[in-house]
Motif scaffolding. Structure first.
Motif, PDB file in Angstrom:
ATOM      1  N   GLY A   1      45.305  47.533  23.124  1.00  0.00           N
ATOM      2  CA  GLY A   1      45.554  48.699  23.962  1.00  0.00           C
ATOM      3  C   GLY A   1      44.307  49.458  24.343  1.00  0.00           C
ATOM      4  N   GLN A   2      43.163  49.142  23.712  1.00  0.00           N
ATOM      5  CA  GLN A   2      41.933  49.873  24.025  1.00  0.00           C
ATOM      6  C   GLN A   2      41.263  49.300  25.280  1.00  0.00           C
ATOM      7  N   PHE A   3      40.184  49.946  25.705  1.00  0.00           N
ATOM      8  CA  PHE A   3      39.462  49.549  26.911  1.00  0.00           C
ATOM      9  C   PHE A   3      37.974  49.624  26.660  1.00  0.00           C
ATOM     10  N   CYS A   4      37.197  49.051  27.571  1.00  0.00           N
ATOM     11  CA  CYS A   4      35.746  49.196  27.578  1.00  0.00           C
ATOM     12  C   CYS A   4      35.335  49.787  28.918  1.00  0.00           C
ATOM     13  N   THR A   5      34.231  50.503  28.919  1.00  0.00           N
ATOM     14  CA  THR A   5      33.669  51.021  30.158  1.00  0.00           C
ATOM     15  C   THR A   5      32.503  50.121  30.558  1.00  0.00           C
ATOM     16  N   PHE A   6      32.465  49.737  31.819  1.00  0.00           N
ATOM     17  CA  PHE A   6      31.430  48.829  32.309  1.00  0.00           C
ATOM     18  C   PHE A   6      30.440  49.604  33.174  1.00  0.00           C
ATOM     19  N   ARG A   7      29.163  49.294  32.960  1.00  0.00           N
ATOM     20  CA  ARG A   7      28.089  49.944  33.713  1.00  0.00           C
ATOM     21  C   ARG A   7      27.495  48.926  34.681  1.00  0.00           C
ATOM     22  N   VAL A   8      27.610  49.205  35.970  1.00  0.00           N
ATOM     23  CA  VAL A   8      27.091  48.285  36.985  1.00  0.00           C
ATOM     24  C   VAL A   8      26.264  49.070  37.992  1.00  0.00           C
ATOM     25  N   ARG A   9      25.398  48.355  38.659  1.00  0.00           N
ATOM     26  CA  ARG A   9      24.576  48.975  39.707  1.00  0.00           C
ATOM     27  C   ARG A   9      24.998  48.395  41.047  1.00  0.00           C
ATOM     28  N   VAL A  10      25.504  49.252  41.911  1.00  0.00           N
ATOM     29  CA  VAL A  10      25.982  48.840  43.229  1.00  0.00           C
ATOM     30  C   VAL A  10      25.188  49.613  44.280  1.00  0.00           C
ATOM     31  N   ASP A  11      24.490  48.881  45.149  1.00  0.00           N
ATOM     32  CA  ASP A  11      23.672  49.514  46.193  1.00  0.00           C
ATOM     33  C   ASP A  11      22.722  50.547  45.595  1.00  0.00           C
ATOM     34  N   ASP A  12      22.114  50.174  44.468  1.00  0.00           N
ATOM     35  CA  ASP A  12      21.114  51.009  43.784  1.00  0.00           C
ATOM     36  C   ASP A  12      21.705  52.267  43.163  1.00  0.00           C
ATOM     37  N   VAL A  13      23.014  52.311  42.995  1.00  0.00           N
ATOM     38  CA  VAL A  13      23.667  53.445  42.340  1.00  0.00           C
ATOM     39  C   VAL A  13      24.323  52.947  41.062  1.00  0.00           C
ATOM     40  N   GLU A  14      24.065  53.628  39.959  1.00  0.00           N
ATOM     41  CA  GLU A  14      24.664  53.263  38.676  1.00  0.00           C
ATOM     42  C   GLU A  14      26.075  53.827  38.603  1.00  0.00           C
ATOM     43  N   LEU A  15      27.057  52.953  38.381  1.00  0.00           N
ATOM     44  CA  LEU A  15      28.454  53.355  38.354  1.00  0.00           C
ATOM     45  C   LEU A  15      29.110  52.922  37.046  1.00  0.00           C
ATOM     46  N   PHE A  16      30.139  53.660  36.629  1.00  0.00           N
ATOM     47  CA  PHE A  16      30.856  53.377  35.393  1.00  0.00           C
ATOM     48  C   PHE A  16      32.350  53.311  35.697  1.00  0.00           C
ATOM     49  N   ARG A  17      33.020  52.279  35.187  1.00  0.00           N
ATOM     50  CA  ARG A  17      34.469  52.196  35.314  1.00  0.00           C
ATOM     51  C   ARG A  17      35.046  51.615  34.021  1.00  0.00           C
ATOM     52  N   SER A  18      36.247  52.062  33.668  1.00  0.00           N
ATOM     53  CA  SER A  18      36.899  51.618  32.437  1.00  0.00           C
ATOM     54  C   SER A  18      38.013  50.633  32.763  1.00  0.00           C
ATOM     55  N   TYR A  19      38.051  49.534  32.006  1.00  0.00           N
ATOM     56  CA  TYR A  19      39.083  48.512  32.173  1.00  0.00           C
ATOM     57  C   TYR A  19      39.614  48.108  30.805  1.00  0.00           C
ATOM     58  N   SER A  20      40.937  47.987  30.725  1.00  0.00           N
ATOM     59  CA  SER A  20      41.589  47.665  29.454  1.00  0.00           C
ATOM     60  C   SER A  20      41.393  46.196  29.092  1.00  0.00           C
ATOM     61  N   MET A  21      41.474  45.932  27.782  1.00  0.00           N
ATOM     62  CA  MET A  21      41.469  44.561  27.312  1.00  0.00           C
ATOM     63  C   MET A  21      42.856  43.955  27.505  1.00  0.00           C
ATOM     64  N   SER A  22      42.890  42.717  27.978  1.00  0.00           N
ATOM     65  CA  SER A  22      44.162  41.991  28.054  1.00  0.00           C
ATOM     66  C   SER A  22      44.337  41.090  26.839  1.00  0.00           C
ATOM     67  N   SER A  23      43.298  40.945  26.053  1.00  0.00           N
ATOM     68  CA  SER A  23      43.386  40.203  24.794  1.00  0.00           C
ATOM     69  C   SER A  23      43.850  41.137  23.688  1.00  0.00           C
ATOM     70  N   ALA A  24      44.240  40.538  22.565  1.00  0.00           N
ATOM     71  CA  ALA A  24      44.579  41.295  21.360  1.00  0.00           C
ATOM     72  C   ALA A  24      43.845  40.647  20.200  1.00  0.00           C
ATOM     73  N   PRO A  25      43.263  41.437  19.301  1.00  0.00           N
ATOM     74  CA  PRO A  25      42.441  40.843  18.240  1.00  0.00           C
ATOM     75  C   PRO A  25      43.222  39.932  17.301  1.00  0.00           C
ATOM     76  N   GLU A  26      44.528  40.164  17.183  1.00  0.00           N
ATOM     77  CA  GLU A  26      45.332  39.353  16.262  1.00  0.00           C
ATOM     78  C   GLU A  26      45.694  37.991  16.832  1.00  0.00           C
ATOM     79  N   THR A  27      45.603  37.840  18.163  1.00  0.00           N
ATOM     80  CA  THR A  27      46.070  36.605  18.790  1.00  0.00           C
ATOM     81  C   THR A  27      45.011  35.879  19.608  1.00  0.00           C
TER      82      THR A  27
END
Length: 339
Positions: free
Chosen positions: A39-65
């Motif tokens: 159920g948790q997510f990670c935030t990704f840091r990318v550079r688009v057109d020389d601008v640093e951007l951050f977006r959060s996306y959830s994990m579709s995996s589960a650590p138990e499986t």
């Protein structure tokens, strides 16, 4: 106490095409296995057109499986990060990701679990379902809402789970193209006799608000929000008046970001992130709702109260970490350092 850095590098080992506009990225973090909760997510840091951007996306995996860490991204019209990730990332590329965060996680319970997802909101709901099925005896019922069959994410994955847990997992697909928009009556019909179940909801803001209102209760409700914009409400335009400056309060706020250090007068009700911006700095942030931990920093002097904290653990708060988008200084002299 040793602490995992907020951001680390990860290699994209595989890319799975879920639908025409959704991709699952399989990631191999460079610093070894990542500890996370379904159920948790990670935030990704990318550079688009020389601008640093951050977006959060959830994990579709589960650590138990799942032995691999997976996050799923759906293309958003006009979304700079989602479009960049889908159009530019290839297998073997390296991307920067934060440590996992978020509290949209399973609560200990023996009650049935109801999952309500709209579009890509199925991503964390799938992770929760995998975990619940693998670690508990709970029944899991999912109501997945999509525009049409072609946009339904994880169709094959959910069919495999139903085959593996035929007596415990039920998945109902609602396609707007076939049945119209989901309405409260359909939500209540799906719930049926499971009103006391725990309900987990993720999707567009209007969808989540409708489901929350429609649920008959008395079960607990948990929703995942990454910071939705406030609705625009038409109001009569008032006579123009001068906008008052924020009221100054005795004291100062000092912000350290990399090699830069600024000190600004403390303003009443102003967050540490707002103070940093006022001082000319550009610290990292994403949701600005207390959900993603992108803006976290450590207090080295003074104290601050967070209005919302859905990302930091109790141990991190005890160590002095705050979400700067939510933290308002309590002390006259406050210093915060971004790591």
């Amino acid at each position: 106490m040793a602490r995992t850095p907020l951001f680390q590098r990860a290699t994209v080992t595989r890319i799975i095409k879920e639908t025409a506009d959704a991709r699952t990225f399989v990631l191999a973090p460079h610093e070894g296995a990542v500890s996370y909760v379904a159920g948790q997510f990670c935030t990704f840091r990318v550079r688009v057109d020389d601008v640093e951007l951050f977006r959060s996306y959830s994990m579709s995996s589960a650590p138990e499986t799942d032995a691999e860490l997976m996050t799923t991204v759906k293309r958003v019209v006009g979304g700079r990060v989602s479009n960049w990730l889908i159009d530019n990332l290839s297998e073997g590329d390296v991307i920067e990701m934060s440590r996992p965060a978020g509290k949209f996680c399973l609560r200990e319970s023996e009650r049935p679990l109801l999952g309500f997802s709209g579009g890509s909101g199925i991503t964390p709901v799938l992770s929760l379902a995998k975990s619940a099925l693998a670690t508990t005896d709970r029944r899991v019922r999912l109501l997945c809402v999509d525009r049409d069959r072609a946009s339904a994410i994880f169709d094959a994955t959910l069919e495999e789970l139903v085959a593996r847990y035929p007596t415990r997992l039920e998945v109902l697909r609602h396609l707007d193209a076939d049945s119209g928009l989901l309405d409260p009556a359909a939500v209540r019909a799906f719930v049926a006799d499971d009103g006391a179940a725990d309900s987990y909801i993720c999707g567009p803001e209007a969808f989540m608000a409708m489901v929350e209102e429609a649920l008959p209760g008395p079960g607990a409700i948990f929703s995942e929000r990454f910071g939705a914009a406030e609705p625009v409400v038409a109001v009569a335009e008032p006579e123009p008046t001068a906008t008052p400056e924020p009221a100054a309060t005795a004291g100062t706020v000092t912000v350290i970001l990399g090699r830069k250090k600024v000190t600004v007068p403390r303003n009443a009700g102003e967050t540490l992130l707002e103070s940093a911006r006022r001082g000319g700095l550009t610290p990292p942030f994403s949701c600005e709702s207390g959900n993603c931990a992108t803006c976290m920093a450590v207090l080295t002097q003074g104290s601050a109260t967070m209005r919302v904290n859905d990302a930091l653990t109790d141990d991190e708060v005890a160590e002095g970490y705050v979400l700067t988008c939510q933290a308002i200084p309590d002390t006259a002299e406050t210093t915060v350092r971004y790591e």
